[in-house]
Design a protein around this motif. Structure first.
Motif, mmCIF file in Angstrom:
data_model
loop_
_atom_site.group_PDB
_atom_site.id
_atom_site.type_symbol
_atom_site.label_atom_id
_atom_site.label_comp_id
_atom_site.label_asym_id
_atom_site.label_seq_id
_atom_site.Cartn_x
_atom_site.Cartn_y
_atom_site.Cartn_z
ATOM 1 N N ASP A 12 55.864 93.579 16.813
ATOM 2 C CA ASP A 12 54.977 92.689 16.585
ATOM 3 C C ASP A 12 55.035 91.606 15.277
ATOM 4 O OD1 ASP A 12 53.476 93.848 18.575
ATOM 5 O OD2 ASP A 12 52.430 95.329 16.965
ATOM 6 N N ASN A 13 55.924 92.182 14.338
ATOM 7 C CA ASN A 13 56.183 91.135 13.235
ATOM 8 C C ASN A 13 57.546 90.498 13.328
ATOM 9 O OD1 ASN A 13 57.844 93.435 13.005
ATOM 10 N ND2 ASN A 13 57.566 93.780 10.703
ATOM 11 N N ASP A 14 57.955 90.537 14.369
ATOM 12 C CA ASP A 14 59.489 89.696 14.619
ATOM 13 C C ASP A 14 59.130 88.291 15.016
ATOM 14 O OD1 ASP A 14 61.884 88.814 15.193
ATOM 15 O OD2 ASP A 14 62.267 90.520 16.887
ATOM 16 N N SER A 15 58.711 87.378 14.300
ATOM 17 C CA SER A 15 58.256 86.016 14.637
ATOM 18 C C SER A 15 59.380 85.273 15.522
ATOM 19 C CB SER A 15 57.698 85.408 13.439
ATOM 20 O OG SER A 15 58.538 85.302 12.276
ATOM 21 N N LEU A 30 65.343 101.676 30.241
ATOM 22 C CA LEU A 30 65.514 100.531 29.016
ATOM 23 C C LEU A 30 64.347 100.240 28.446
ATOM 24 C CD1 LEU A 30 67.358 98.457 27.728
ATOM 25 C CD2 LEU A 30 66.574 97.029 29.589
ATOM 26 N N ILE A 31 63.216 100.197 29.177
ATOM 27 C CA ILE A 31 61.990 99.978 28.235
ATOM 28 C C ILE A 31 61.581 101.031 27.336
ATOM 29 C CG2 ILE A 31 59.375 99.486 28.628
ATOM 30 C CD1 ILE A 31 60.094 98.375 31.295
ATOM 31 N N ASP A 32 61.633 102.216 27.895
ATOM 32 C CA ASP A 32 61.079 103.477 26.949
ATOM 33 C C ASP A 32 62.232 103.367 25.581
ATOM 34 O OD1 ASP A 32 59.180 104.188 28.658
ATOM 35 O OD2 ASP A 32 60.470 105.325 29.978
ATOM 36 N N GLU A 33 63.486 103.209 26.051
ATOM 37 C CA GLU A 33 64.642 103.411 24.951
ATOM 38 C C GLU A 33 64.164 101.973 23.828
ATOM 39 O OE1 GLU A 33 67.695 104.549 22.293
ATOM 40 O OE2 GLU A 33 66.534 105.385 23.696
ATOM 41 N N GLN A 34 63.853 101.049 24.411
ATOM 42 C CA GLN A 34 63.606 99.776 23.581
ATOM 43 C C GLN A 34 62.173 99.858 22.604
ATOM 44 O OE1 GLN A 34 65.539 97.352 22.798
ATOM 45 N NE2 GLN A 34 67.298 97.774 24.173
ATOM 46 N N LYS A 35 61.201 100.565 23.581
ATOM 47 C CA LYS A 35 60.085 100.989 22.770
ATOM 48 C C LYS A 35 60.445 101.725 21.287
ATOM 49 C CE LYS A 35 56.432 100.517 26.409
ATOM 50 N NZ LYS A 35 55.809 101.215 27.046
ATOM 51 N N ARG A 38 60.275 98.455 13.535
ATOM 52 C CA ARG A 38 59.125 98.200 12.570
ATOM 53 C C ARG A 38 59.009 98.638 11.417
ATOM 54 N NH1 ARG A 38 54.172 98.616 17.079
ATOM 55 N NH2 ARG A 38 55.162 97.030 18.488
ATOM 56 N N ASN A 39 59.201 100.155 11.470
ATOM 57 C CA ASN A 39 59.413 100.849 10.192
ATOM 58 C C ASN A 39 60.317 100.460 9.326
ATOM 59 O OD1 ASN A 39 57.058 102.508 11.424
ATOM 60 N ND2 ASN A 39 58.815 103.885 12.192
ATOM 61 N N GLU A 40 61.407 100.268 9.715
ATOM 62 C CA GLU A 40 62.373 99.483 8.653
ATOM 63 C C GLU A 40 62.205 98.306 8.314
ATOM 64 O OE1 GLU A 40 66.135 99.687 10.958
ATOM 65 O OE2 GLU A 40 66.469 101.529 10.714
ATOM 66 N N MET A 41 61.556 97.464 8.937
ATOM 67 C CA MET A 41 61.415 96.107 8.739
ATOM 68 C C MET A 41 60.114 96.148 7.468
ATOM 69 S SD MET A 41 61.757 92.999 9.050
ATOM 70 C CE MET A 41 62.739 92.769 10.700
ATOM 71 N N LYS A 42 59.092 97.140 7.827
ATOM 72 C CA LYS A 42 58.106 97.157 6.988
ATOM 73 C C LYS A 42 58.553 97.564 5.691
ATOM 74 C CE LYS A 42 53.729 99.613 6.280
ATOM 75 N NZ LYS A 42 52.880 100.499 6.813
#
Length: 682
Positions: free
Chosen positions: A217-220, A417-422, A429-433
């Motif tokens: 969500d925060n990956d603009s 792939l979708i599950d893994e990418q999720k 997200r956690n690392e970015m935060k």
């Protein structure tokens, strides 16, 4: 006379343009960051200074390549360099690599031979010579077992891109399946192939399903690329209004990424951002052309062409051709014939069939409008020949490609792939935060250091504003407390008045009663009511409504009891030792009723003959959580049948209950002269 340039000359010009495009890019970024504020300007100033100092000191990528001692080192320099064509053209690189390849063949260095051939394959791909690139890459692909996984991935990437450019989608799928077998990717993506086949809606749906869950969500920047791609698919599907909405979202997300100076960006990210912005602006311009909004389209298309033509990426050069043709279309519709013809006279290498058809159509339309019907007919006939040939070739090809894609589509792998990418997305997200928190701390420190006096002034002004706000809030709270105290005092006052009314009613009842026992009972009730009323009177008279000062309360209570028993008690010496003791209302009312009973009993029974030498001693203390109460008189004491009367006397039973309410036990001492009541409480 129109001058036609060769492909080699055009490529050299393109690479040179990219080299100087970096300077143009930095100037554009300066304008953006200057608008963003002083901090952005300072950040860009340091970035530009460091960039130019590095470029002035460092050799070109080709010189660094030639100075390397080992083939493996040259291999890493070639594939890890962001702008290997910034100074030297692809042809310079090709000649250099051929020399090293010849030397490796003389020394029979098999590993070096494979590495240099892989570089050759990539250079031919960059030059648009896809057939030669495929021949070299396929030769390497057949012996890929001797290469490490990184080299195998590079070979497959080159083949994938070559087959896509040549529209050999069935072979492209084979390459992607090979990537999955090697563990390079977990899924075979189809959305770009669907789009190349003209199935833009299906391409968009699969792209949304596979890519959307992988973006944080925060990956603009990621969101900008996503909405740009979706918008482009919608544009190709002739859904211009919806496409325009998606592309504007992409531009908004990209602006957020560009203006977010809290995140440190690499040089590659900055260049990619500029080219992505140019792509988005170009696609927005093309949407405006589809909607007939030609004036809005022209500046966007011109800006996009100006940036994209400096890029060495083949896909960007294809965009330059598309944007130029749409720019010609817009000028033609606005009857700016000179500008339109200027756009159409530009020669591009490696244009697609669809681009040739569009160019011929626009030239025919141009000559129609300037009434040169012979030339118009010539371009109409060219298009008819191209379309007939294209229809014959594509009818069977399209069917074959569709069957191949549908047969090989693997929905289970897509879901995996979708599950893994999720999962990766959540981890990112956690690392970015956490990273954002660290960067924010560093950035805030830097900002305060740079701004200095301005920061202090801002803090001072903000402090004044906060002080005013605090003063206003304090004033509101004080008014609220005053209003609350007034209301509580009013409540206690009304309760006291109500209890006095009850006392008056009891007095009236006493006057209308002839029974002596009934009169005594009513008088006792009246005394108890007055004891409680006195509590509320003291509360509304005090400044502090939470506690009662017991010394004054006991004195007032005794005076009240004396007013009830007018015949006696006036000569008794009463000592009160409760100075400085305060109790809350929950404890004060039970104490008041207990004292009322004790003093009343002393006045009624302790001194039956004479109270001349009568003494009453009241002691009340409270230290922290522990308290002590004692009441003594020197009267006649308790009667001999006191234990029997205790069970029948309402006064004794009432005192026991009140003491229990204070979580204690009433103690009675009859041994000494008179009587002594005492208990501890908390």
């Amino acid at each position: 006379m129109k001058r036609t340039i060769s492909y080699k000359e055009h490529t050299k010009n393109m690479i040179t343009g990219f080299r100087f495009g970096k300077e143009h890019y930095l100037l554009r970024r300066m304008n953006i960051y200057f608008k963003g504020g002083l901090a952005g300007y300072l950040f860009l100033f340091f970035f530009i200074s460091s960039t130019y100092s590095q470029e002035s000191d460092e050799p070109s990528v080709l010189q660094e390549f030639q100075n390397a001692e080992a083939p493996e080192e040259r291999f890493n320099i070639f594939f890890n360099s962001m702008d290997r064509y910034n100074i030297n053209s692809a042809y310079d690189w090709l000649d250099t690599v051929k020399v090293y390849l010849g030397n490796s063949q003389k020394t029979s260095d098999d590993t070096a031979i494979l590495q240099y051939k892989l570089m050759q394959a990539q250079i031919y791909n960059d030059l648009g010579d896809y057939d030669k690139s495929i021949v070299l890459a396929r030769e390497l692909f057949e012996s890929s077992d001797t290469l490490d996984i990184t080299s195998q991935k590079l070979i497959l990437d080159v083949l994938d891109d070559n087959y896509a450019k040549l529209q050999l989608y069935d072979k492209q799928i084979v390459i992607r399946k090979r990537k999955r077998e090697l563990g390079i990717t977990e899924n075979v993506a189809f959305y770009d192939i669907y789009s190349n086949l003209g199935l833009h809606r299906k391409a968009r749906n699969q792209y949304i399903m596979e890519v959307k869950p992988t973006i944080a969500d925060n990956d603009s920047y990621g969101l900008a690329k996503y909405h740009s791609k979706v918008g482009n698919y919608l544009r190709l599907d002739n859904s211009a209004p919806t496409a325009l909405s998606e592309l504007k979202k992409a531009k908004a997300y990209l602006d957020v990424f560009i203006n977010d100076i809290s995140k440190q960006k690499t040089e590659k990210e900055l260049f990619d951002t500029e080219f992505l912005k140019a792509e988005i602006e170009g696609n927005i311009g093309k949407c405006h052309v589809l909607l007939g909004e030609f004036e809005e389209a022209i500046p966007l298309l011109e800006s996009s062409i100006e940036v994209l033509k400096t890029s060495p990426v083949n896909s960007h050069q294809i965009e330059v051709v598309d944007n130029t043709l749409d720019l010609a279309d817009a000028n033609l519709q606005l009857e700016r014939f000179r500008e339109a013809k200027k756009n159409l006279d530009i020669d591009f290498d490696n244009t697609s069939i669809l681009q040739d058809i569009k160019r011929n159509r626009l030239l025919a339309s141009f000559y129609d409008r300037v009434e040169n019907y012979r030339n118009a007919a010539t371009y109409y006939r060219r298009n008819e020949r191209i379309k007939d040939s294209l229809n014959q070739k594509q009818a069977s090809l399209l069917k074959q490609q569709l069957v191949t894609i549908v047969a090989n589509e693997d929905l289970e792998n897509s879901q995996r792939l979708i599950d893994e990418q999720k999962r990766i997305n959540e981890q990112a997200r956690n690392e970015m935060k956490a990273k954002d928190e660290r960067i924010n701390l560093v950035f805030i420190s830097l900002i305060f250091t740079l701004l200095g006096f301005a920061g202090l002034v801002y803090a001072y002004l903000k402090s004044i504003k906060n002080q005013r706000l605090i003063a206003e809030q304090k004033h509101i709270i004080e008014n609220s407390l005053i209003e609350k105290d007034s209301l509580l005092k009013e409540i206690h006052h009304r309760v006291k008045n109500n209890l006095q009314m009850v006392s008056s009613l009891l007095s009236l009842q006493t006057k209308n009663t002839r029974s002596k026992s009934a009169i005594e009972a009513l008088e006792e009730g009246k005394s108890r009511v007055k004891a409680m009323a006195l509590i509320h009177q003291k509360l509304y008279q005090n400044d502090d409504l939470s506690v009662i000062e017991m010394q004054g309360y006991i004195e007032s209570l005794i005076n009240s009891v004396q007013s009830v028993y007018k015949k006696g008690g006036h000569n008794i010496s009463i000592t009160i030792d409760a100075e400085g003791t305060e109790l809350d209302i929950d404890r004060a009312i039970p104490f008041g009723l207990i004292l009322n009973e004790l003093v009343s009993n002393s006045f009624k029974y302790a001194f039956p003959e004479s109270d001349e030498n009568g003494k009453i001693y009241i002691h009340l203390r409270k230290n922290g959580d522990q308290g002590y109460f004692e009441y003594t008189d020197n009267g006649v004491g308790m009667p001999e049948d006191a234990d029997e009367r205790t069970n029948s006397s309402m006064g004794i039973r009432l005192m026991n209950r009140l003491v229990n309410q204070l979580q204690s036990k009433l103690n009675i001492d009859r041994d000494s002269e008179g009587v002594r009541f005492w208990f501890n409480f908390s």
